[in-house]
Scaffold this motif. Structure first.
Motif, PDB file in Angstrom:
ATOM      1  N   GLN A 396      -3.110   7.241  -9.772  1.00 14.48           N
ATOM      2  CA  GLN A 396      -2.261   6.158  -9.436  1.00 14.48           C
ATOM      3  C   GLN A 396      -1.273   5.931 -10.707  1.00 14.48           C
ATOM      4  N   ASN A 397      -0.131   5.596 -10.221  1.00 19.11           N
ATOM      5  CA  ASN A 397       0.999   5.326 -10.962  1.00 19.11           C
ATOM      6  C   ASN A 397       0.785   3.711 -11.843  1.00 19.11           C
ATOM      7  N   TYR A 399       2.141   0.840 -11.308  1.00 15.16           N
ATOM      8  CA  TYR A 399       1.917  -0.151 -10.501  1.00 15.16           C
ATOM      9  C   TYR A 399       0.669  -0.098  -9.763  1.00 15.16           C
ATOM     10  N   ILE A 401      -0.176   2.258  -7.637  1.00 15.64           N
ATOM     11  CA  ILE A 401       0.077   2.849  -6.289  1.00 15.64           C
ATOM     12  C   ILE A 401      -0.762   4.142  -6.405  1.00 15.64           C
ATOM     13  N   ASP A 435       5.028  10.238 -12.625  1.00 16.00           N
ATOM     14  CA  ASP A 435       5.729   8.805 -13.074  1.00 16.00           C
ATOM     15  C   ASP A 435       6.872   8.920 -13.874  1.00 16.00           C
ATOM     16  N   SER A 479      11.246  -0.119  -2.569  1.00 19.69           N
ATOM     17  CA  SER A 479      10.767  -0.869  -3.659  1.00 19.69           C
ATOM     18  C   SER A 479       9.869  -0.302  -4.687  1.00 19.69           C
ATOM     19  N   HIS A 481       7.223  -0.579  -5.732  1.00 24.67           N
ATOM     20  CA  HIS A 481       5.837  -0.648  -5.386  1.00 24.67           C
ATOM     21  C   HIS A 481       5.554   0.145  -4.007  1.00 24.67           C
ATOM     22  N   LEU A 482       6.476   0.839  -3.729  1.00 19.06           N
ATOM     23  CA  LEU A 482       6.237   1.690  -2.355  1.00 19.06           C
ATOM     24  C   LEU A 482       6.715   3.114  -2.613  1.00 19.06           C
ATOM     25  N   GLU A 483       6.161   4.038  -2.144  1.00 23.90           N
ATOM     26  CA  GLU A 483       6.493   5.523  -2.345  1.00 23.90           C
ATOM     27  C   GLU A 483       6.394   6.192  -0.972  1.00 23.90           C
TER      28      GLU A 483
END
Length: 867
Positions: A396-397, A399, A401, A435, A479, A481-483
């Motif tokens: 996960q990154n 944030y 995610i 990242d 955003s 927080h979204l990928e």
């Protein structure tokens, strides 16, 4: 017989009843005779390298010798001899028309002159010359050696003589009184006052920011941020040139003409004559061979693609078109001045030599497509320092995610293991290029390239090789927080196999960028330069640590200056061939924020990446145990690391008898403070650095520095042509995304997957330029000095140290024998892989003469970052 002995004999021959005045009279009458008959002759040899066949007239060059033991009461320095002028001796020719000439001198000095430990040389000739070394033979047949390797400029330029010290080392507190003032004066000269523009003949070392990468005079598109000195843009310092500020942007320094090789570096750091000529020749040869596409190509940037793999292979044919036409000249003019383009055009008509076929395709043209080869190169290719062991799933990154790779998909490919079991056993690995790229992708992809962030998961098979499990390609969402994620899985044939090949190309483009900008440029070239500057400013050439480190600094400042001129600058080669384009160096800057000096030790690096664990066995000199035993870079590297560390420990232990001697060494403490507070001034947090209070601190610090400059750089640099010389194996950018099903591009892809793949790769010019670059960078030059070797047998005036260095050299030979034995072991499959490329990048090759290793060899560890 000395004067003291003659005086003693005269006194003993006088009857005891004679008065002292009579004795004095006799001795005084003897003194003129003694002085006349007891003069000593010092004989000197001076080795000069020059390009012109005509020798330098010796009458214009004079030398005076300083005593290192007897003080002149009037100056407080060592006694200074009379002048002597050069007399020419034998001459010989070396590579690239360089000539070596030995000049001789004779100087008569008094018998109480003492030991010659320094000399000054004065050049009244109209031209500079390169003084390689000198030696002075005393009347007792003792030879005093001087390793020099410096340009000597005319007096009319420098307005001063040049001072050189012999190869005898002294800690500051142990310096003979005759040399104390000379030692201080020389360091003061090298530090300068931080003012003014530096001239070619200067020898001043000072720090500056990377404020010369942009070229705002060409327009706002060539503005680049100043790197270094701010929290937003931290960076190592580079050598100060003092050029005038740009009129278009006061924060930027004006730039010299590209490719004139005239950018300032201190004269002691400039290439020797043969090195400079050889580098120019290599550049011309590479451009002639690779930058000559067929004349019928259209000038549009994106239309000039290879149409088939067969056509791409013609790049390496000696029968290919040798005409530089139209748009190719226009592209070259953007990179090099007209004078050099003319030189290339002339050479183009004469040179039809065939460069070697890159090893990745030399035995099997399809090996680069193999999934096992794809994984093997992460352990034994040109970039084996990024892969890490995965300890948490899913990745996960920052944030939170999570990756979209599903556990259920992976577990089907683990040869009966569950994911938890495989991770507990250290069998799941990841190549992470996620990242650091995500924040930049929207900006990057607006410039005509198509880039993803990527994560690649791999499984360690029972045979020790890595099997790819999945590739995740990601794009920024609406955003932070979204990928947007896409996951690709290996396939043997059909559409899924072709899509998998496209996904691998994107991963390899990411890896190529990280390799060039971070692992290679930043973490070897850039981070070492402040150490060089601080060493020359704070450690006298007589200091033992200066003597130890100096071979590992050869040519680095000059090659870095040339990189600022033509590689990492705005519109330079790396911006042309790597997908981040104009933000290449900003990405490098961001990743410098994560750099810590203590993590650059090989054992620390392997622990940080999870590729090893701490080993409680006190007899293990590395202190770690590899999780993956068939990891050629790590296995070979750890042996070399230990050898370097043992050599450094023995060297330092000879000069420092206790920790108090280290803390009390004023030059050493000033050196270490300046590196942290000025050279790496944006990284002065104490937790990122070793302290300099104990012998173990000093040994670890010097071992890290030598490791970076020698073996680490060799592993990252000299295999580039073998792997990156064939662009499909390591593309530098992609011009297409992986097509989505149902789109026009997907239909184009289905019609001809190979053609789509080639259209996704860089265009002909970018690809050819990239191959030409790695051809030059991978070549060993004729004056290279390798790990375990020195330029002269008398490099240090200490027999104990010379003997220990001979042991170090022998240890490297034995390490090489063990590496060769491992390369023959069929059980160690990562040593060759499907492409059958033997892992030789960490062969010390100390026993082989440097002349035999010229060109692309993929072997041998040069002492320094010299290309």
């Amino acid at each position: 017989m000395s004067i003291d002995e003659m005086q003693k004999m005269a006194s003993s021959s006088v009857p005891k009843w004679h008065s002292s005045s009579v004795t004095t009279k006799i001795v005084n009458n003897l003194n003129p005779i003694c002085q006349a008959t007891q003069q000593l002759t010092l004989k000197g040899k001076f080795v000069i390298i020059h390009n012109q066949s005509k020798s330098i007239p010796g009458k214009f060059i004079s030398v005076q010798i300083y005593s290192g033991t007897d003080v002149d009461p009037e100056t407080g320095k060592g006694k200074l001899s009379e002048k002597a002028h050069f007399k020419q001796g034998e001459s010989m020719k070396h590579c690239h028309d360089a000539h070596t000439t030995i000049y001789k001198i004779k100087i008569h000095v008094d018998s109480n002159f003492g030991t010659p430990r320094a000399f000054v040389i004065q050049n009244k000739y109209k031209k500079k010359f390169f003084l390689q070394s000198a030696s002075i033979e005393t009347s007792s047949n003792r030879t005093i050696h001087y390793d020099i390797n410096s340009w000597i400029y005319p007096m009319k330029k420098t307005k001063s003589d040049r001072l050189f010290f012999s190869n005898r080392c002294y800690l500051p507190s142990q310096t003979p009184r005759a040399l104390v003032e000379l030692r201080k004066e020389e360091l003061d000269i090298l530090r300068g006052n931080g003012m003014g523009e530096r001239k070619e003949w200067d020898r001043i070392y000072d720090y500056d920011f990377y404020n010369d990468l942009g070229d705002p005079e060409k327009g706002p598109e060539h503005l680049r941020p100043v790197l270094g000195g701010t929290k937003l843009f931290p960076y190592p310092r580079r050598g100060r040139t003092g050029r005038k500020q740009s009129t278009a942007s006061p924060s930027s320094e004006s730039r010299p003409q590209p490719m004139n090789f005239g950018i300032y570096v201190p004269s002691d750091e400039r290439f020797a004559p043969n090195k400079l000529k050889e580098l120019k020749s290599s550049c011309v040869h590479a451009m002639v061979h690779f930058l000559s596409p067929k004349a019928e190509l259209l000038p549009q940037r994106n239309s000039a693609n290879f149409q088939s793999f067969e056509e791409l292979l013609e790049m390496f044919s000696s029968n290919r078109s040798q005409i530089i036409e139209g748009w190719m000249k226009d592209n070259l003019k953007k990179l090099i001045p007209v004078a050099y383009l003319k030189e290339i055009t002339i050479a183009n008509k004469e040179n039809h030599g065939q460069l070697p076929i890159p090893q990745i395709i030399s035995e099997n043209e399809l090996a680069w497509k193999d999934d096992i080869e794809f994984g093997r190169q992460m352990l034994a290719g040109t970039h084996p320092t990024r892969i890490q062991c995965l300890t948490t799933f899913p990745p996960q990154n920052k944030y939170g995610i999570q990756s979209s790779i599903k556990k259920s998909i992976i577990e089907q490919k683990l040869e009966g293991w569950t994911l938890s079991q495989a991770m507990e056993q250290g069998r799941i690995f990841m190549l992470d290029h996620h990242d650091y790229l995500i924040p930049y992708l929207n900006r990057i992809n607006a410039n005509g390239v198509c880039a993803y962030a990527s994560r690649t998961l791999l499984f360690l098979r029972t045979d020790g090789m890595l099997k790819p499990l999945a590739i995740e390609l990601s794009l920024p969402g609406p955003s932070p927080h979204l990928e947007i994620h896409r996951v690709f899985l290996p396939a043997k044939q059909g559409t899924q196999a072709a899509l998998w090949q496209l996904a691998k190309a994107h991963v390899l483009a990411n890896d190529s960028v990280y390799h060039q900008l971070i692992s290679h440029w930043l973490c070897t070239h850039a981070v070492v330069e402040p150490f060089i500057i601080a060493t020359k400013r704070r450690l006298s050439v007589m200091h033992p640590i200066h003597r130890l480190l100096n071979p590992h600094f050869k040519d680095t400042m000059h090659i870095n200056a040339l990189a600022r001129l033509i590689l990492i600058n705005s519109g330079g080669i790396l911006e042309r061939i790597l997908f981040p384009g104009e933000i290449c160096m900003q990405i490098s800057c961001d990743l410098y924020k994560e750099w810590r000096f203590i993590d650059q030790a090989l054992p620390a690096d392997l622990l940080k990446r999870g590729m090893a664990v701490q080993d409680p066995d006190m007899n293990n000199p590395t202190g770690i145990q590899l999780l993956l035993m068939d990891y050629p870079y790590a296995t070979d590297g750890l042996e070399i690391w230990v050898a370097i560390k043992e050599w450094v420990k023995d060297f330092c232990s000879f000069f420092y008898k206790d920790n108090e001697a280290i803390e009390g060494d004023v030059e050493l403490q000033a050196w270490w403070s300046e590196i942290r507070t000025q050279g790496h001034g944006d990284k002065h947090n104490d937790t990122w650095w070793n302290q300099m209070t104990t012998l173990s601190n000093l040994v670890e610090t010097l071992t890290i520095l030598i490791w970076i400059a020698s073996a680490k750089h060799a592993s990252l640099n000299y295999g580039q042509y073998a792997y990156s010389g064939y662009p499909p194996n390591r593309p530098t950018l992609c011009r297409k995304f992986v097509p989505l099903e149902g789109t026009v591009e997907f239909g184009e892809f289905l019609k001809d997957p190979d053609k789509f793949f080639l259209k996704m790769l860089p265009d002909r010019f970018e690809m050819s330029l990239a191959v030409a670059l790695v051809n030059v960078l991978s070549s060993h030059t004729c004056d290279e000095v390798y790990l375990g070797c020195q330029q002269s047998p008398g490099w240090i005036d200490n027999e104990v140290i010379q003997n220990r260095f001979a042991e170090f050299k022998q240890e490297l030979k034995e390490i090489q024998a063990r590496i060769m034995q491992r390369n023959r072991d069929p059980k160690l499959k990562n040593r060759r892989g499907p492409a059958n490329i033997e892992y030789t990048l960490l062969y010390p090759d100390a026993a082989t003469s440097s002349a035999s290793k010229r060109g692309i060899t993929g072997r041998g560890i040069p002492n320094s970052i010299s290309i």
